[in-house]
Design an enzyme around this catalytic site. Structure first.
Site, PDB file in Angstrom:
ATOM      1  N   ASP A 148      45.437 -26.301 -11.386  1.00 35.14           N
ATOM      2  CA  ASP A 148      45.929 -25.515 -12.493  1.00 35.14           C
ATOM      3  C   ASP A 148      46.530 -26.481 -13.521  1.00 35.14           C
ATOM      4  O   ASP A 148      46.822 -27.635 -13.206  1.00 35.14           O
ATOM      5  CB  ASP A 148      46.963 -24.482 -12.010  1.00 35.14           C
ATOM      6  CG  ASP A 148      47.099 -23.325 -12.982  1.00 35.14           C
ATOM      7  OD1 ASP A 148      46.631 -23.441 -14.129  1.00 35.14           O
ATOM      8  OD2 ASP A 148      47.675 -22.289 -12.594  1.00 35.14           O
ATOM      9  N   GLU A 197      52.231 -15.341 -17.846  1.00 31.67           N
ATOM     10  CA  GLU A 197      52.832 -16.345 -16.961  1.00 31.67           C
ATOM     11  C   GLU A 197      54.362 -16.261 -16.933  1.00 31.67           C
ATOM     12  O   GLU A 197      54.931 -15.170 -16.993  1.00 31.67           O
ATOM     13  CB  GLU A 197      52.344 -17.752 -17.355  1.00 31.67           C
ATOM     14  CG  GLU A 197      50.820 -17.885 -17.211  1.00 31.67           C
ATOM     15  CD  GLU A 197      50.344 -19.310 -17.348  1.00 31.67           C
ATOM     16  OE1 GLU A 197      50.866 -20.174 -16.625  1.00 31.67           O
ATOM     17  OE2 GLU A 197      49.430 -19.570 -18.146  1.00 31.67           O
TER      18      GLU A 197
HETATM   19  C1  BGC Z   1      48.757 -22.019 -20.077  1.00 33.70           C
HETATM   20  C2  BGC Z   1      47.657 -22.397 -20.971  1.00 33.70           C
HETATM   21  C3  BGC Z   1      48.275 -22.439 -22.333  1.00 33.70           C
HETATM   22  C4  BGC Z   1      49.316 -23.519 -22.340  1.00 33.70           C
HETATM   23  C5  BGC Z   1      50.003 -23.603 -23.649  1.00 33.70           C
HETATM   24  C6  BGC Z   1      49.728 -23.156 -20.041  1.00 33.70           C
HETATM   25  O1  BGC Z   1      50.718 -22.949 -19.112  1.00 33.70           O
HETATM   26  O2  BGC Z   1      48.232 -21.678 -18.875  1.00 33.70           O
HETATM   27  O3  BGC Z   1      46.592 -21.531 -20.881  1.00 33.70           O
HETATM   28  O4  BGC Z   1      47.345 -22.647 -23.330  1.00 33.70           O
HETATM   29  O5  BGC Z   1      50.270 -23.382 -21.308  1.00 33.70           O
HETATM   30  O6  BGC Z   1      50.413 -24.915 -23.863  1.00 33.70           O
HETATM   31  C1  BGC Z   2      47.318 -20.621 -15.470  1.00 38.46           C
HETATM   32  C2  BGC Z   2      45.925 -20.348 -14.980  1.00 38.46           C
HETATM   33  C3  BGC Z   2      44.938 -20.565 -16.079  1.00 38.46           C
HETATM   34  C4  BGC Z   2      45.093 -21.952 -16.649  1.00 38.46           C
HETATM   35  C5  BGC Z   2      44.167 -22.246 -17.785  1.00 38.46           C
HETATM   36  C6  BGC Z   2      47.413 -21.947 -16.146  1.00 38.46           C
HETATM   37  O1  BGC Z   2      48.673 -22.149 -16.704  1.00 38.46           O
HETATM   38  O2  BGC Z   2      48.211 -20.584 -14.388  1.00 38.46           O
HETATM   39  O3  BGC Z   2      45.840 -19.057 -14.459  1.00 38.46           O
HETATM   40  O4  BGC Z   2      43.646 -20.370 -15.605  1.00 38.46           O
HETATM   41  O5  BGC Z   2      46.417 -22.127 -17.110  1.00 38.46           O
HETATM   42  O6  BGC Z   2      44.523 -21.591 -18.929  1.00 38.46           O
END
Ligand code: BGC
Ligand code: BGC
Length: 857
Positions: free
Chosen positions: A338, A538
């Site tokens: 991840d 998240e």
């Molecule tokens: C998310 C990403 C998001 C990023 C932003 C991550 O935790 O999963 O998908 O674009 O943070 O910086």
């Molecule tokens: C999230 C994932 C996601 C990835 C990519 C992460 O922060 O936990 O579920 O697929 O970002 O965006």
């Protein structure tokens, strides 16, 4: 049965690596894990692989593929191998770099889109897909031909792309109790993805969310492992096709991911990326069943989870990533990490983490860290810290899936059959499917006097901020990461709930009035009030309690009810929340969860046909238990002492003549417990435990109902009406002074992740009068630690222009002052002004930068 080896508290990284390596190469059965060194004395539970059911790999190896990928491997340099196991984010990598570093994969994270525009047209996606593909497959320097794959979070439809069909989030699909429909949803999603040339989705989430304070509860189908396990094969096979079939992972099918392995839904307090302290049996019996069924159904990619188990981060935990996942569950695909998740293992950073691959990770998700990670990993391979055998294994696992997808014989994205057929995005058939799913996911909690279904002949008032708001009804992971900043015009193929009601009622001869605040011009026969949670994703959605603390819906309901107007509440939320006050003010109450782009689904169910017949009955049954207090303690079907307000499986039908009586309104938590991590001031009032304070020549006054003038009279704070009664505060500066938001208990906020995630401090304000001197907006990190940003220019520009939103990107505070520490914020708002300034303020909160945040003037 192999002999288990158990390691206790040695705390030696080398012991861990040796053991993990042995595990990953399947040299020994690995029951123990070397702890991170912090567990001296305390006995940690162990993973004993023999306690986990043994499942054989459901997809037999194909000799042709094996020969092909082994031949490829033998031609690859260490540089090419290392590149193959790294995935970079399109916001931080160019096609040329994909080529130069031999990268195996790219992704677009929740906030990255071609040209950094989350709402860019579909053609830009396809064009960029071609550019990456071509860069990776240019073999003019003699490199082996290995196409890159592009992964995206198509978690409820192809939800990053404007115009795509947005399906209900998983929580609603769980309520539907119709796993077969998931197959069609998976198929439709895969088709829409291929229009834009993408290969791979990071879905489905098969988490079993057990604590609804978790910000990702809506990504979970259910709190019940059996329900999630029964859904997983359908959605997977809809996306990927049937293992063994000629079009498995090909044709109209593509690659899926099951995530996040393992235990993400069971962390303490529902904390995202937190620690799961279930017993081994708990982990196995609650969180693992969906993985067993998904792997059996052909899952080829598993995403490692951010969470830990008794302190061990999954990204570095060989007993789970290798011993259980590969050797017990029969998983034969590859493990992707991840978002910089490997960097959270103790001893690792996002740019340096051989331990993760040694433990069983096959592809690093290294969005912005890929370049330094590449250099460090290559060095580790060269000096043996990352054994070549393990690297080869990871590469083979990735190549095997690429071969199964037929990528080695594939043409570039834009030449594939569905590519560029933009009319397929949000096409009528997919929208009808999404509408059906949304309809079936609605759960009827209350229908006193059988108010529903409604006739279309009357006068209907539609109220609430969710009524005409496709962004709000779609939730997080929609166009932007947080799902924030979406306007109805961002959904060319979608309908708001209001739009559906308008259409249905006018077709039936009735009339509709839309009024966000519930004030009407003509008395309605019935009111439908649509309200609920603001979108989040998240950890931003983590909460410490389950009180629904935005009372705008309640105010409207109360006002209408007091006038004797029958009320129907439509509640949009990513989880069950304590809404007893709202339930009491409603005659009928629908839990709609996050239905997606097809708001018309609500009218389909709420209204009779013109002939008076029920058109669609309610079908949804709760897949999460509904709480009777706001404490947020885990509440799951089967628990000892289970006392929900509405039990798992509850959901009324039109034939039910059930009365929900007056409910108690004791939330069960004190105001102090209502900490909402990202909201500081709401409707003009500090959100407990935040305090609004006035600083006047060194003296602090806390603003209360009774007290609103600063110590020496420089400042006043007056409750003022905006939309509702006293839902904003007017700050008048007679002399220089400062308005502060301070935590009542002196708690320090760590906003580092929010800052990295490009969040902003948002103020909703109106300038009533200006001063001649500078106004600054700042944050403090202790007594002599602050950063202040000049906002005078913005204020001057907006004077007399009504309500505005100002977003200052969090990173700007760090940029403004190098001593400022965003991980130690004591005051998230410090507003310094001088004589003459009059500012009306409604809300102060953290919000996503939608490209509309600035660094001040
Ligand atoms: C998310 C990403 C998001 C990023 C932003 C991550 O935790 O999963 O998908 O674009 O943070 O910086
Ligand atoms: C999230 C994932 C996601 C990835 C990519 C992460 O922060 O936990 O579920 O697929 O970002 O965006």
């Amino acid at each position: 049965m192999q002999q288990s080896k158990q390691y206790h508290g040695s705390g030696q990284l080398s012991a861990m690596l040796t053991l993990a390596l042995a595990c990953s190469l399947a040299l020994v059965g690995c029951a123990g894990q070397a702890p991170d060194g912090s567990s001296q004395g305390a006995e940690k539970p162990l993973i004993q692989p023999q306690n986990w059911p043994l499942q054989s790999a459901p997809i037999a190896r194909n000799q042709q593929i094996e020969d092909k990928i082994n031949a490829l491997l033998s031609q690859m340099t260490p540089e090419q191998k290392v590149g193959q196991i790294i995935q970079a984010d399109i916001a931080s990598v160019t096609p040329q770099q994909v080529r130069d570093y031999y990268l195996g994969s790219v992704l677009n994270g929740g906030n990255s889109a071609p040209g950094r525009d989350n709402r860019v047209g579909a053609a830009a996606w396809l064009q960029l897909a071609d550019a990456f593909w071509q860069a990776s497959t240019d073999t003019s320097d003699g490199r082996p031909y290995i196409p890159v794959i592009w992964g995206t979070d198509a978690v409820h439809g192809h939800s990053n792309v404007k115009g795509a069909t947005i399906f209900p989030h998983n929580i609603g699909l769980g309520a539907m109790r119709e796993p077969q429909l998931l197959h069609a949803i998976g198929r439709a999603t895969a088709i829409e993805m291929q229009v834009t040339g993408l290969d791979w989705t990071f879905a489905p989430t098969i988490a079993v969310a057990r604590d609804d304070r978790w910000g990702r509860t809506y990504e979970s189908y259910s709190e019940d492992p059996a329900l999630v396990a029964s859904y997983a094969p359908h959605i997977l096979q809809g996306i990927q096709g049937m293992p063994g079939a000629a079009d498995f992972l090909r044709g109209e099918h593509m690659l899926a991911t099951v995530k996040h392995f393992l235990g993400d839904g069971g962390t303490v307090g529902g904390k995202d990326q937190g620690d799961n302290i279930d017993t081994e049996a708990g982990l196995r019996d609650i969180h693992a069943p969906p993985y067993y069924s998904a792997i059996k159904a052909g899952a080829r990619v598993v995403m490692a989870s951010y969470n830990s188990w008794h302190g061990d981060k999954m990204h570095g935990f060989a007993p789970m990533l290798t011993d259980v996942l590969v050797h017990r569950m029969g998983f034969d695909g590859f493990v992707v990490g991840d978002w910089n998740g490997h960097g959270q293992i103790s001893g690792c950073t996002p740019t340096d983490c051989a331990a993760s691959v040694i433990a069983g990770l096959d592809m690093y998700m290294a969005p912005d860290s890929w370049q330094a990670l590449y250099a460090n990993t290559l060095a580790q391979v060269k000096d043996g810290r990352l054994p070549m055998a393990r690297l080869d294994e990871a590469v083979l696992r990735i190549l095997r899936i690429k071969a199964e997808m037929g990528l080695f014989e594939q043409v570039k994205p834009s030449e594939r059959p569905l590519a560029g057929r933009y009319e397929l995005l949000g096409n009528a058939q997919h929208r009808a499917l999404a509408r059906e799913a949304a309809r079936k996911s609605l759960v009827l909690l209350k229908n006193n006097q059988q108010l529903l279904p409604l006739n279309t002949t009357g006068r209907v008032l539609v109220a609430g901020d969710g009524a005409d708001n496709i962004g709000k009804q779609s939730g997080g992971w929609t166009l932007s990461w947080q799902g924030s900043g979406n306007a109805n015009s961002d959904f060319p193929n979608g309908d708001s709930i209001y739009a559906g009601i308008l259409q249905t009622v006018t077709a039936g001869g009735g009339s509709v009035e839309l009024s966000e605040n519930g004030r009407y011009s003509q008395r309605p026969d019935v009111a439908i009030v649509v309200f609920g949670e603001e979108p989040y994703a998240e950890f931003i959605g983590d909460r410490s309690h389950l009180a629904f603390d935005d009372n705008r819906g309640l105010q409207i309901l109360t006002q209408l009810k007091s006038q004797g107007i029958p009320t129907v509440a439509v509640f949009l939320s990513g989880r069950p929340l304590w809404v007893n006050p709202e339930l009491n003010q409603s005659d009928a109450f629908v839990a709609a969860f996050l239905p997606g782009s097809e708001g018309g689904a609500v009218a389909d169910v709420l209204f009779r046909s013109p002939s008076g017949a029920v058109r669609h009955d309610f079908q949804g049954k709760l897949s999460f238990s509904w709480p009777d207090n706001a404490k947020g303690e885990p509440l799951n079907v089967g628990d000892a002492g289970y006392k929900p307000l509405f039990a798992y499986g509850y959901g009324l039908r039109y034939s039910d003549n059930t009365t929900v009586g007056q409910l108690h309104e004791n939330a069960g938590i004190s105001a102090d417990q209502m900490l909402n991590a990202s909201r500081y001031l709401h409707a003009g009032k500090a959100v407990t435990p935040w305090q609004l304070q006035l600083l006047d020549q060194g003296q602090i006054t806390r603003v209360t109902d009774a007290l609103h003038t600063s110590a020496r009279g420089a400042l006043t704070a007056t409750a003022t009406d905006r939309l509702q009664q006293e839902d904003s505060v007017t700050l008048s500066f007679a002399q220089p002074g400062t308005v502060l938001l301070t935590h009542a208990d002196g708690v320090v906020l760590d906003l580092a992740r929010q800052s990295n995630g490009d969040m902003a401090l948002e103020l909703e304000y109106q300038v009533l009068a200006l001063s001649n001197s500078t106004t600054t907006l700042g944050m403090q990190c202790g007594d002599n630690c602050s950063a202040n940003i000049d906002i005078s220019g913005q204020l001057a520009q907006m004077q007399g222009k009504g309500w505005q939103s100002m977003k200052i990107a969090l990173r700007c505070f760090s940029e403004a002052d190098s001593t400022f520490d965003i991980s130690k914020v004591t005051r998230p708002m410090v507003l310094q002004g001088s004589a003459g300034l009059v500012l009306q303020l409604a809300n102060v909160r953290l919000a996503q930068n939608e490209g509309n945040a600035t660094c001040g003037n």
